[in-house]
Design an enzyme around this catalytic site. Structure first.
Site, mmCIF file in Angstrom:
data_model
loop_
_atom_site.group_PDB
_atom_site.id
_atom_site.type_symbol
_atom_site.label_atom_id
_atom_site.label_comp_id
_atom_site.label_asym_id
_atom_site.label_seq_id
_atom_site.Cartn_x
_atom_site.Cartn_y
_atom_site.Cartn_z
ATOM 1 N N ALA A 121 0.862 -1.185 0.000
ATOM 2 C CA ALA A 121 0.000 0.000 0.000
ATOM 3 C C ALA A 121 0.894 1.231 0.000
ATOM 4 O O ALA A 121 2.046 1.175 0.451
ATOM 5 C CB ALA A 121 -0.882 -0.018 1.243
ATOM 6 N N GLY A 158 0.453 -4.999 0.925
ATOM 7 C CA GLY A 158 -0.772 -5.058 0.120
ATOM 8 C C GLY A 158 -0.545 -5.687 -1.247
ATOM 9 O O GLY A 158 -1.482 -6.233 -1.843
ATOM 10 N N GLU A 212 -0.711 -9.257 -0.609
ATOM 11 C CA GLU A 212 -2.118 -9.548 -0.269
ATOM 12 C C GLU A 212 -2.983 -9.592 -1.531
ATOM 13 O O GLU A 212 -3.930 -10.372 -1.613
ATOM 14 C CB GLU A 212 -2.617 -8.517 0.744
ATOM 15 C CG GLU A 212 -1.947 -8.717 2.112
ATOM 16 C CD GLU A 212 -2.199 -7.574 3.079
ATOM 17 O OE1 GLU A 212 -1.858 -6.419 2.738
ATOM 18 O OE2 GLU A 212 -2.736 -7.823 4.174
ATOM 19 N N GLU A 220 4.664 -5.105 7.086
ATOM 20 C CA GLU A 220 3.902 -4.064 7.805
ATOM 21 C C GLU A 220 4.375 -3.852 9.239
ATOM 22 O O GLU A 220 4.315 -2.752 9.763
ATOM 23 C CB GLU A 220 2.405 -4.409 7.808
ATOM 24 C CG GLU A 220 1.703 -4.191 6.465
ATOM 25 C CD GLU A 220 1.733 -5.406 5.555
ATOM 26 O OE1 GLU A 220 2.571 -6.310 5.782
ATOM 27 O OE2 GLU A 220 0.932 -5.447 4.602
HETATM 28 N N1 CAA Z 1 4.505 3.211 -0.735
HETATM 29 C C1 CAA Z 1 4.884 4.382 -1.294
HETATM 30 N N2 CAA Z 1 6.005 4.521 -2.034
HETATM 31 C C2 CAA Z 1 6.768 3.435 -2.203
HETATM 32 C C3 CAA Z 1 6.457 2.182 -1.639
HETATM 33 C C4 CAA Z 1 5.258 2.089 -0.882
HETATM 34 N N3 CAA Z 1 4.826 0.939 -0.345
HETATM 35 N N4 CAA Z 1 7.418 1.299 -1.960
HETATM 36 C C5 CAA Z 1 8.312 1.975 -2.713
HETATM 37 N N5 CAA Z 1 7.932 3.255 -2.861
HETATM 38 C C6 CAA Z 1 8.594 4.339 -3.595
HETATM 39 C C7 CAA Z 1 9.789 4.874 -2.812
HETATM 40 O O1 CAA Z 1 9.381 5.827 -1.861
HETATM 41 C C8 CAA Z 1 10.616 5.474 -3.930
HETATM 42 O O2 CAA Z 1 10.047 6.710 -4.309
HETATM 43 P P1 CAA Z 1 10.993 8.025 -4.513
HETATM 44 O O3 CAA Z 1 11.833 7.659 -5.706
HETATM 45 O O4 CAA Z 1 10.010 9.102 -4.793
HETATM 46 O O5 CAA Z 1 11.777 8.161 -3.273
HETATM 47 C C9 CAA Z 1 10.411 4.491 -5.094
HETATM 48 O O6 CAA Z 1 9.185 3.803 -4.787
HETATM 49 C C10 CAA Z 1 11.505 3.482 -5.220
HETATM 50 O O7 CAA Z 1 11.648 2.834 -3.965
HETATM 51 P P2 CAA Z 1 13.069 2.708 -3.200
HETATM 52 O O8 CAA Z 1 13.969 3.850 -3.548
HETATM 53 O O9 CAA Z 1 12.782 2.485 -1.757
HETATM 54 O O10 CAA Z 1 13.627 1.377 -3.903
HETATM 55 P P3 CAA Z 1 14.643 0.314 -3.269
HETATM 56 O O11 CAA Z 1 14.988 -0.587 -4.416
HETATM 57 O O12 CAA Z 1 15.767 0.970 -2.543
HETATM 58 O O13 CAA Z 1 13.783 -0.504 -2.192
HETATM 59 C C11 CAA Z 1 11.833 -1.685 -1.374
HETATM 60 C C12 CAA Z 1 12.694 -1.273 -2.597
HETATM 61 C C13 CAA Z 1 12.633 -2.637 -0.486
HETATM 62 C C14 CAA Z 1 10.604 -2.394 -1.916
HETATM 63 C C15 CAA Z 1 11.433 -0.415 -0.587
HETATM 64 O O14 CAA Z 1 10.923 0.544 -1.480
HETATM 65 C C16 CAA Z 1 10.412 -0.671 0.474
HETATM 66 O O15 CAA Z 1 10.754 -1.179 1.540
HETATM 67 N N6 CAA Z 1 9.128 -0.301 0.217
HETATM 68 C C17 CAA Z 1 8.066 -0.418 1.186
HETATM 69 C C18 CAA Z 1 7.599 -1.855 1.366
HETATM 70 C C19 CAA Z 1 6.531 -1.953 2.423
HETATM 71 O O16 CAA Z 1 6.756 -1.690 3.580
HETATM 72 N N7 CAA Z 1 5.336 -2.358 2.004
HETATM 73 C C20 CAA Z 1 4.179 -2.479 2.909
HETATM 74 C C21 CAA Z 1 3.366 -1.228 2.839
HETATM 75 S S1 CAA Z 1 2.095 -1.180 4.073
HETATM 76 C C22 CAA Z 1 0.830 -2.094 3.485
HETATM 77 O O17 CAA Z 1 0.909 -2.682 2.428
HETATM 78 C C23 CAA Z 1 -0.410 -2.098 4.354
HETATM 79 C C24 CAA Z 1 -1.432 -3.116 4.018
HETATM 80 O O18 CAA Z 1 -1.412 -4.203 4.509
HETATM 81 C C25 CAA Z 1 -2.542 -2.797 3.098
#
Ligand code: CAA
Length: 254
Positions: free
Chosen positions: A64, A107, A110, A130
């Protein structure tokens, strides 16, 4: 509705949905969910569509959209939640396949869990991170993952928020197979399934869904009714006659 956050196409009898926010690694925001909801509605209404593939060009979905959620209060979080749309997708009467390349996190995973089948690429990275954000999976992760891989393995993933690779996901039974090109492999599988009898596929999907809702006795009764009801269909006659006549069946969905 004009789609922007997803790409929607129909190839032969397969609907293909690709998430389309590559710069955010296909993070799921309100717009994606709204468009996904509409795509599901269109797919259910179109009898020409027999199977659905959900995939991406690079990353499946990194979860998400965290940036959209930071300042939410509980009511806003509840309204933002994906469960109504994911439930509609899960209850589609047509088989669904997730083609998982790259990240399928939170998500994103999911969403893949809602699908009937999952094919991962060798580069797939799956997890429910999460817990690292101070929340829990909120789009079915705590419910669908344990039902698929068992409570103990689900806890291993959810408590630590770890990301696992494709071989481990296969070993856990989280994905059905690993393919060099998961989208291509999913399309091939979709084509095979699209040739089967649609009403039988619908009944099979509904019967298997009952296993999460009832005890085995009620499930067997449900299956008996679903199975015998198919004898009212043209496709049952076609399927059995084609066997007796030593030819391939042509199913019409009636
Ligand atoms: N939400 C918003 N933006 C996201 C994102 C997310 N879940 N995942 C990645 N992005 C964005 C980053 O902010 C970044 O944007 P900018 O270039 O504007 O900074 C871009 O995508 C590229 O990401 P990274 O620079 O972080 O890329 P990376 O290769 O270094 O890392 C990653 C990749 C390990 C996937 C890392 O991006 C990450 O940890 N993302 C979040 C993963 C996460 O925690 N997901 C769970 C979300 S909560 C949820 O899903 C709730 C639910 O149950 C419904």
């Amino acid at each position: 509705m004009k789609f922007e956050s997803i790409l929607f196409s129909v190839v032969e009898k397969t609907a293909v949905i690709k998430l389309n926010r590559p710069k955010a690694l296909n993070a799921l925001n309100s717009e994606v969910i709204k468009e996904l909801d509409e795509a599901v509605r269109m797919i259910e209404a179109d009898p020409q569509i027999r199977v659905v593939v959900i995939g991406s060009d690079k990353h499946f979905a990194a979860g998400a959209d965290i940036k959209e959620m930071i300042e939410m209060n509980p009511e806003q979080a509840r309204a933002f939640g994906f469960t109504p749309t994911f439930n509609k997708l899960e209850n589609l009467t047509k088989p669904t396949i997730a083609a998982i390349s790259g990240y399928a996190l939170g998500g994103g995973l999911e969403l893949a869990l809602v699908c009937d089948l999952r094919i991962a690429g060798p580069d797939a990275k799956l997890g429910l991170p999460e817990i690292n954000l101070g929340i829990i999976p909120g789009a079915g992760g705590t419910q669908r993952l344990p039902r698929l891989i068992g409570a103990s393995r689900a806890k291993e993933l959810v408590f630590q928020g770890v990301i696992i690779d494709a071989p481990k996901a296969l070993q856990f039974g989280l994905v059905n197979e690993i393919a060099e090109n998961p989208l291509e492999a999913s399309m091939k599988l979709a084509e095979k399934i699209a040739g089967k009898a649609p009403l039988a596929l619908k009944a099979a999907k509904q019967c298997i869904a009952m296993t999460a809702k009832t005890d085995i006795r009620a499930g067997l009764e449900y299956e008996e009714v679903a199975w015998s009801s198919l004898y009212a269909t043209k496709d049952q006659k076609e399927g059995m006659r084609s066997f007796a006549e030593k030819r391939k069946p042509t199913f019409i969905g009636e």
